[in-house]
Design an enzyme around this catalytic site. Structure first.
Site, mmCIF file in Angstrom:
data_model
loop_
_atom_site.group_PDB
_atom_site.id
_atom_site.type_symbol
_atom_site.label_atom_id
_atom_site.label_comp_id
_atom_site.label_asym_id
_atom_site.label_seq_id
_atom_site.Cartn_x
_atom_site.Cartn_y
_atom_site.Cartn_z
ATOM 1 C CE LYS A 197 2.851 3.159 14.434
ATOM 2 N NZ LYS A 197 1.413 2.987 14.215
ATOM 3 C CD GLU A 223 7.447 13.009 10.042
ATOM 4 O OE1 GLU A 223 6.837 12.569 11.024
ATOM 5 O OE2 GLU A 223 8.195 14.005 10.095
ATOM 6 C CB THR A 282 -0.878 -0.003 1.275
ATOM 7 O OG1 THR A 282 -1.543 -1.259 1.322
ATOM 8 C CG2 THR A 282 -1.884 1.104 1.275
ATOM 9 C CB VAL A 283 3.458 2.516 2.331
ATOM 10 C CG1 VAL A 283 4.225 3.810 2.491
ATOM 11 C CG2 VAL A 283 2.546 2.288 3.531
ATOM 12 N N GLY A 332 -2.618 4.078 6.060
ATOM 13 C CA GLY A 332 -3.269 4.215 4.756
ATOM 14 C C GLY A 332 -2.305 4.726 3.704
ATOM 15 N N GLY A 388 -9.698 -5.064 6.866
ATOM 16 C CA GLY A 388 -8.276 -5.042 6.506
ATOM 17 C C GLY A 388 -7.459 -4.116 7.387
ATOM 18 C CG ASP A 439 1.978 -0.388 15.110
ATOM 19 O OD1 ASP A 439 2.699 -0.362 14.093
ATOM 20 O OD2 ASP A 439 1.153 0.510 15.382
HETATM 21 N N1 HSE Z 1 -1.345 -0.903 12.162
HETATM 22 C C1 HSE Z 1 -1.070 0.466 12.438
HETATM 23 C C2 HSE Z 1 -2.326 1.147 12.934
HETATM 24 C C3 HSE Z 1 -0.529 1.245 11.258
HETATM 25 O O1 HSE Z 1 -3.379 0.527 12.994
HETATM 26 O O2 HSE Z 1 -2.256 2.303 13.277
HETATM 27 C C4 HSE Z 1 0.905 0.896 10.975
HETATM 28 O O3 HSE Z 1 1.727 1.161 12.064
#
Ligand code: HSE
Length: 428
Positions: free
Chosen positions: A207, A131, A14-15, A304, A189, A203
């Protein structure tokens, strides 16, 4: 400088596809903004034959991302594969070893190996920019490293996993249980291939560790992030918290304290009228607090195609302009090793427990809390179901360790069923 900036892009999910589209669609604008053309030279992904909805025939194809990273006709290796071991790490190291700058969206790789990679890059005079790794389209790395560089940062907070925020806010609006909304998120998804990365808080923890490193000038230390996922949050907790004027969020908080660096990514109650409390759906929010600027609130899409590719482009354009910022905002060799705080800043807590309805039960719970020095601020007993009553307690500020001792004493009294739920109430 009018020479093109030549890119090799590894990963066409996607990215990656989003990045290719922006570079193709906005070629003139990007060249005007940087003073030089941005040119994709070569790409790499798992399957060459797949239709990705974007023309790739102008670019050389490499099956092996490491071979792409080593090509001598690229200036920047753009790593959009993901994963903290294997190809992403090998290719990033190969790119740095062969003289490239690196742009990546890979939070896991940097949370685990960011310090080593930054040292490697900086020793060789290269940059790693990321970023897109934190909060998707929100320019939070740029805010910390540039816009707020004149501040001592006191606290970084945020909702940085859109999937968890979608699940929690959808539970609230629909009244559906966690399992149903999890299945819905899966169908849409929203979940990572390993859903525990999302709902286990990993995740978002990656961050937070990256932001903490920049904010506090410390070596990234993901292992020190106290992680708790959202899997144990019930619709009951969401409804009861709402009844008291709170929302439940998977909230990251990093702050430097006299006890060391505190980093937590845990479900917390936040006031419903605060910016964080009002954050709906798959959106992210990062709150930054600096001594000069005060509080800054950044809100936007955390994932996204468009938002994440927009963030990747920001790094590519900086490199094209000649803006070269150290990976974590200051040279990696100057980053401190701040010890992890062994205890958390005291806070009020929300406790829910299922109490057996017999004389003296509540007194035993109250005594256990009192024995650990935990003081009750508010207490509510819900309707009975069978021979149990739901009891909700809000404590005054308490240390988590003391609360945990009280909770295990409560479990041992024999007057509660199951494990009590305890959620921190964060001042935001
Ligand atoms: N899976 C992450 C989220 C996006 O739902 O924010 C990618 O880090």
């Amino acid at each position: 400088m009018t020479e093109p900036l030549r890119l090799g892009i590894a990963g066409l999910g996607t990215v990656g596809v989003g990045v290719v589209k922006i570079i193709r669609q906005k070629a003139n604008l990007l060249a005007m903004r940087t003073g030089r053309p941005i040119e994709i030279v070569a790409v790499s992904a798992r399957s060459q034959g797949k239709d990705r909805g974007v023309a790739l025939s102008d670019y050389a194809w490499e099956d092996d991302p490491v071979a792409l990273a080593k090509r001598d006709d690229i200036d920047v290796f753009v790593e959009l594969m993901g994963g903290h071991e294997g190809a992403a790490k090998d290719a990033t190291e190969a790119a740095l070893a062969t003289g490239k700058d690196v742009v990546t969206a890979n939070k896991a790789l940097l949370a685990h190996y960011g310090h080593e990679l930054a040292l490697m890059a900086e020793d060789a005079g290269h940059v790693i920019r990321f970023e897109a790794a934190v909060a998707g389209g929100i320019p939070v790395i740029k805010s910390l490293t540039e816009g707020l560089a004149g501040n001592d940062i006191s606290r970084v907070m945020g909702v940085m996993n859109g999937t968890c925020n979608y699940i929690l806010t959808r539970m609230q609006s629909s009244g559906l249980p966690y399992e149903d909304v999890f299945a819905e998120a899966d169908k849409l998804g929203y979940l990572e291939a390993d859903p525990n990365l999302d709902v286990g808080g990993i995740d978002a923890g990656h961050k937070l560790a990256l932001l903490a490193s920049i904010a506090f000038g410390s070596k990234v230390n993901f292992d020190a992030v106290a992680l708790e996922g959202i899997g144990q949050i019930s619709i009951q907790d969401i409804t009861l918290a709402a009844g008291m004027g709170y929302r439940i969020k998977l909230l990251g908080v990093a702050q430097k304290t006299g006890r060391g660096l505190e980093q937590r990514m845990t479900p917390c109650l936040v006031p419903e009228h605060s910016p964080l409390g009002q954050l709906e759906g798959g959106t992210n929010m990062v709150v930054l607090e600096g001594d000069n600027v005060g509080q800054i609130v950044l809100r936007g899409a955390g994932a996204g195609e468009g938002p994440t590719a927009s963030a990747v482009l920001s790094d590519i354009l900086d490199i094209a302009r000649g803006t070269r910022i150290s990976t974590f905002g200051q040279p990696a060799k100057t980053l401190d090793t701040i010890p992890a705080a062994q205890s958390q800043t005291p806070a009020p807590f929300y406790i829910r427990l299922s109490l057996i309805d017999k004389p003296g039960s509540l007194a035993k719970v109250a005594a256990a809390l009192g024995n650990s020095g935990v003081s009750i601020d508010r207490l509510r007993q819900q309707d009975h179901s069978g021979d149990h009553a739901q009891v909700i307690i809000v404590t005054h500020k308490t240390a988590r360790q003391e609360l945990d001792i009280a909770l295990s004493e409560i479990e041992n009294t024999g007057v509660v069923s199951g494990t009590p739920v305890a959620l921190r109430i964060e001042t935001v």
